[in-house]
Write a protein that holds these residues in place. Structure first.
Motif, PDB file in Angstrom:
ATOM      1  N   CYS A  28     -50.011  29.148 -20.531  1.00  0.00           N
ATOM      2  CA  CYS A  28     -50.438  28.180 -21.550  1.00  0.00           C
ATOM      3  C   CYS A  28     -50.267  26.764 -21.020  1.00  0.00           C
ATOM      4  CB  CYS A  28     -49.614  28.336 -22.818  1.00  0.00           C
ATOM      5  SG  CYS A  28     -49.835  29.905 -23.647  1.00  0.00           S
ATOM      6  N   GLU A  29     -51.212  25.904 -21.365  1.00  0.00           N
ATOM      7  CA  GLU A  29     -51.041  24.504 -20.998  1.00  0.00           C
ATOM      8  C   GLU A  29     -50.265  23.777 -22.082  1.00  0.00           C
ATOM      9  OE1 GLU A  29     -55.137  23.306 -20.502  1.00  0.00           O
ATOM     10  OE2 GLU A  29     -55.102  22.291 -22.422  1.00  0.00           O
ATOM     11  N   ILE A  30     -49.601  22.720 -21.654  1.00  0.00           N
ATOM     12  CA  ILE A  30     -48.864  21.877 -22.586  1.00  0.00           C
ATOM     13  C   ILE A  30     -49.523  20.507 -22.579  1.00  0.00           C
ATOM     14  CG2 ILE A  30     -46.667  20.752 -23.108  1.00  0.00           C
ATOM     15  CD1 ILE A  30     -45.244  23.164 -21.878  1.00  0.00           C
ATOM     16  N   ALA A  31     -49.985  20.099 -23.758  1.00  0.00           N
ATOM     17  CA  ALA A  31     -50.622  18.796 -23.914  1.00  0.00           C
ATOM     18  C   ALA A  31     -49.592  17.802 -24.418  1.00  0.00           C
ATOM     19  CB  ALA A  31     -51.798  18.895 -24.882  1.00  0.00           C
ATOM     20  N   LEU A  32     -49.493  16.702 -23.740  1.00  0.00           N
ATOM     21  CA  LEU A  32     -48.581  15.628 -24.107  1.00  0.00           C
ATOM     22  C   LEU A  32     -49.420  14.504 -24.698  1.00  0.00           C
ATOM     23  CD1 LEU A  32     -46.534  15.698 -20.799  1.00  0.00           C
ATOM     24  CD2 LEU A  32     -45.986  16.861 -22.955  1.00  0.00           C
ATOM     25  N   ARG A  33     -49.240  14.233 -25.976  1.00  0.00           N
ATOM     26  CA  ARG A  33     -50.079  13.244 -26.659  1.00  0.00           C
ATOM     27  C   ARG A  33     -49.308  11.945 -26.825  1.00  0.00           C
ATOM     28  NH1 ARG A  33     -54.433  13.885 -31.351  1.00  0.00           N
ATOM     29  NH2 ARG A  33     -55.394  14.906 -29.584  1.00  0.00           N
ATOM     30  N   ASN A  34     -49.862  10.888 -26.243  1.00  0.00           N
ATOM     31  CA  ASN A  34     -49.265   9.566 -26.339  1.00  0.00           C
ATOM     32  C   ASN A  34     -50.151   8.700 -27.219  1.00  0.00           C
ATOM     33  OD1 ASN A  34     -49.362   6.594 -24.977  1.00  0.00           O
ATOM     34  ND2 ASN A  34     -47.284   7.414 -25.054  1.00  0.00           N
ATOM     35  N   VAL A  35     -49.547   7.974 -28.153  1.00  0.00           N
ATOM     36  CA  VAL A  35     -50.282   7.090 -29.051  1.00  0.00           C
ATOM     37  C   VAL A  35     -49.832   5.656 -28.798  1.00  0.00           C
ATOM     38  CG1 VAL A  35     -50.847   6.534 -31.446  1.00  0.00           C
ATOM     39  CG2 VAL A  35     -50.428   8.917 -30.785  1.00  0.00           C
ATOM     40  N   ALA A  36     -50.793   4.777 -28.520  1.00  0.00           N
ATOM     41  CA  ALA A  36     -50.499   3.361 -28.307  1.00  0.00           C
ATOM     42  C   ALA A  36     -51.334   2.544 -29.289  1.00  0.00           C
ATOM     43  CB  ALA A  36     -50.806   2.954 -26.871  1.00  0.00           C
ATOM     44  N   PHE A  37     -50.793   1.421 -29.719  1.00  0.00           N
ATOM     45  CA  PHE A  37     -51.436   0.594 -30.742  1.00  0.00           C
ATOM     46  C   PHE A  37     -51.781  -0.779 -30.188  1.00  0.00           C
ATOM     47  CE2 PHE A  37     -48.812   3.696 -32.828  1.00  0.00           C
ATOM     48  CZ  PHE A  37     -49.597   4.130 -33.893  1.00  0.00           C
ATOM     49  N   GLY A  38     -52.909  -1.295 -30.616  1.00  0.00           N
ATOM     50  CA  GLY A  38     -53.285  -2.671 -30.314  1.00  0.00           C
ATOM     51  C   GLY A  38     -54.200  -2.821 -29.116  1.00  0.00           C
ATOM     52  N   ALA A  39     -54.732  -4.024 -29.014  1.00  0.00           N
ATOM     53  CA  ALA A  39     -55.693  -4.322 -27.954  1.00  0.00           C
ATOM     54  C   ALA A  39     -55.052  -4.265 -26.565  1.00  0.00           C
ATOM     55  CB  ALA A  39     -56.315  -5.687 -28.192  1.00  0.00           C
ATOM     56  N   LYS A  40     -53.747  -4.476 -26.496  1.00  0.00           N
ATOM     57  CA  LYS A  40     -53.055  -4.466 -25.199  1.00  0.00           C
ATOM     58  C   LYS A  40     -52.344  -3.138 -24.978  1.00  0.00           C
ATOM     59  CE  LYS A  40     -52.408  -9.424 -25.048  1.00  0.00           C
ATOM     60  NZ  LYS A  40     -51.492 -10.519 -24.829  1.00  0.00           N
ATOM     61  N   HIS A  41     -52.985  -2.045 -25.399  1.00  0.00           N
ATOM     62  CA  HIS A  41     -52.355  -0.726 -25.330  1.00  0.00           C
ATOM     63  C   HIS A  41     -51.988  -0.309 -23.906  1.00  0.00           C
ATOM     64  CE1 HIS A  41     -56.695  -0.090 -24.958  1.00  0.00           C
ATOM     65  NE2 HIS A  41     -56.359   0.875 -24.117  1.00  0.00           N
ATOM     66  N   GLU A  42     -52.728  -0.762 -22.911  1.00  0.00           N
ATOM     67  CA  GLU A  42     -52.404  -0.394 -21.529  1.00  0.00           C
ATOM     68  C   GLU A  42     -51.092  -1.019 -21.067  1.00  0.00           C
ATOM     69  OE1 GLU A  42     -53.737   1.894 -19.499  1.00  0.00           O
ATOM     70  OE2 GLU A  42     -55.005   2.428 -21.186  1.00  0.00           O
ATOM     71  N   GLU A  43     -50.698  -2.099 -21.716  1.00  0.00           N
ATOM     72  CA  GLU A  43     -49.452  -2.772 -21.368  1.00  0.00           C
ATOM     73  C   GLU A  43     -48.258  -2.243 -22.164  1.00  0.00           C
ATOM     74  OE1 GLU A  43     -50.004  -6.992 -21.783  1.00  0.00           O
ATOM     75  OE2 GLU A  43     -51.960  -6.888 -20.811  1.00  0.00           O
ATOM     76  N   ALA A  44     -48.507  -1.383 -23.130  1.00  0.00           N
ATOM     77  CA  ALA A  44     -47.436  -0.858 -23.977  1.00  0.00           C
ATOM     78  C   ALA A  44     -46.431  -0.072 -23.139  1.00  0.00           C
ATOM     79  CB  ALA A  44     -48.017   0.024 -25.079  1.00  0.00           C
ATOM     80  N   PHE A  45     -45.158  -0.292 -23.411  1.00  0.00           N
ATOM     81  CA  PHE A  45     -44.112   0.380 -22.646  1.00  0.00           C
ATOM     82  C   PHE A  45     -44.270   1.895 -22.700  1.00  0.00           C
ATOM     83  CE2 PHE A  45     -39.968   2.423 -22.327  1.00  0.00           C
ATOM     84  CZ  PHE A  45     -39.570   1.991 -21.071  1.00  0.00           C
ATOM     85  N   ASP A  46     -44.502   2.450 -23.900  1.00  0.00           N
ATOM     86  CA  ASP A  46     -44.634   3.910 -24.040  1.00  0.00           C
ATOM     87  C   ASP A  46     -45.813   4.451 -23.234  1.00  0.00           C
ATOM     88  OD1 ASP A  46     -42.470   3.874 -25.696  1.00  0.00           O
ATOM     89  OD2 ASP A  46     -43.526   4.623 -27.470  1.00  0.00           O
ATOM     90  N   ARG A  47     -46.903   3.707 -23.170  1.00  0.00           N
ATOM     91  CA  ARG A  47     -48.073   4.173 -22.418  1.00  0.00           C
ATOM     92  C   ARG A  47     -47.744   4.256 -20.926  1.00  0.00           C
ATOM     93  NH1 ARG A  47     -53.496   4.503 -23.855  1.00  0.00           N
ATOM     94  NH2 ARG A  47     -52.490   5.467 -25.649  1.00  0.00           N
ATOM     95  N   ARG A  48     -47.083   3.234 -20.424  1.00  0.00           N
ATOM     96  CA  ARG A  48     -46.704   3.252 -19.000  1.00  0.00           C
ATOM     97  C   ARG A  48     -45.649   4.319 -18.743  1.00  0.00           C
ATOM     98  NH1 ARG A  48     -45.866  -2.309 -19.917  1.00  0.00           N
ATOM     99  NH2 ARG A  48     -43.729  -1.970 -19.281  1.00  0.00           N
ATOM    100  N   GLN A  49     -44.663   4.423 -19.626  1.00  0.00           N
ATOM    101  CA  GLN A  49     -43.555   5.358 -19.435  1.00  0.00           C
ATOM    102  C   GLN A  49     -44.017   6.807 -19.503  1.00  0.00           C
ATOM    103  OE1 GLN A  49     -40.645   4.501 -18.332  1.00  0.00           O
ATOM    104  NE2 GLN A  49     -39.985   6.630 -18.249  1.00  0.00           N
TER     105      GLN A  49
END
Length: 86
Positions: A28-49
């Motif tokens: 089985c595959e495991i999908a890891l879903r990350n949610v980021a908010f705002g126009a600068k979502h690529e800079e969000a700490f959680d997105r990078r982490q």
């Protein structure tokens, strides 16, 4: 089958991903879903982490198929961008 986990890449969600790996059928595959908010979502700490933590999970458990699902919410509207990681 696919199992999904809300994933920030922090200690708690990474530990849960490890536990899922240990207890879910290896086929089985495991999908890891990350949610980021705002126009600068690529800079969000959680997105990078989450990307850093994903690389570590892939290193520790290379036999598992991990999928990173990146969801971006801008102005209250969700744009799903699903990136498959092999």
């Amino acid at each position: 089958h696919r199992f999904r986990l809300l994933f920030s890449g922090g200690v708690d969600s990474t530990l849960l991903a490890c536990l899922m790996h240990r207890h879910v059928d290896p086929e089985c595959e495991i999908a890891l879903r990350n949610v980021a908010f705002g126009a600068k979502h690529e800079e969000a700490f959680d997105r990078r982490q989450c990307r850093v933590a994903l690389q570590e999970l892939k290193r520790l458990f290379p036999q598992r198929k991990w999928v990173l699902e990146e969801v971006t919410v801008v102005d209250g509207i969700s744009e799903e961008a699903l990136d498959t990681v092999s």
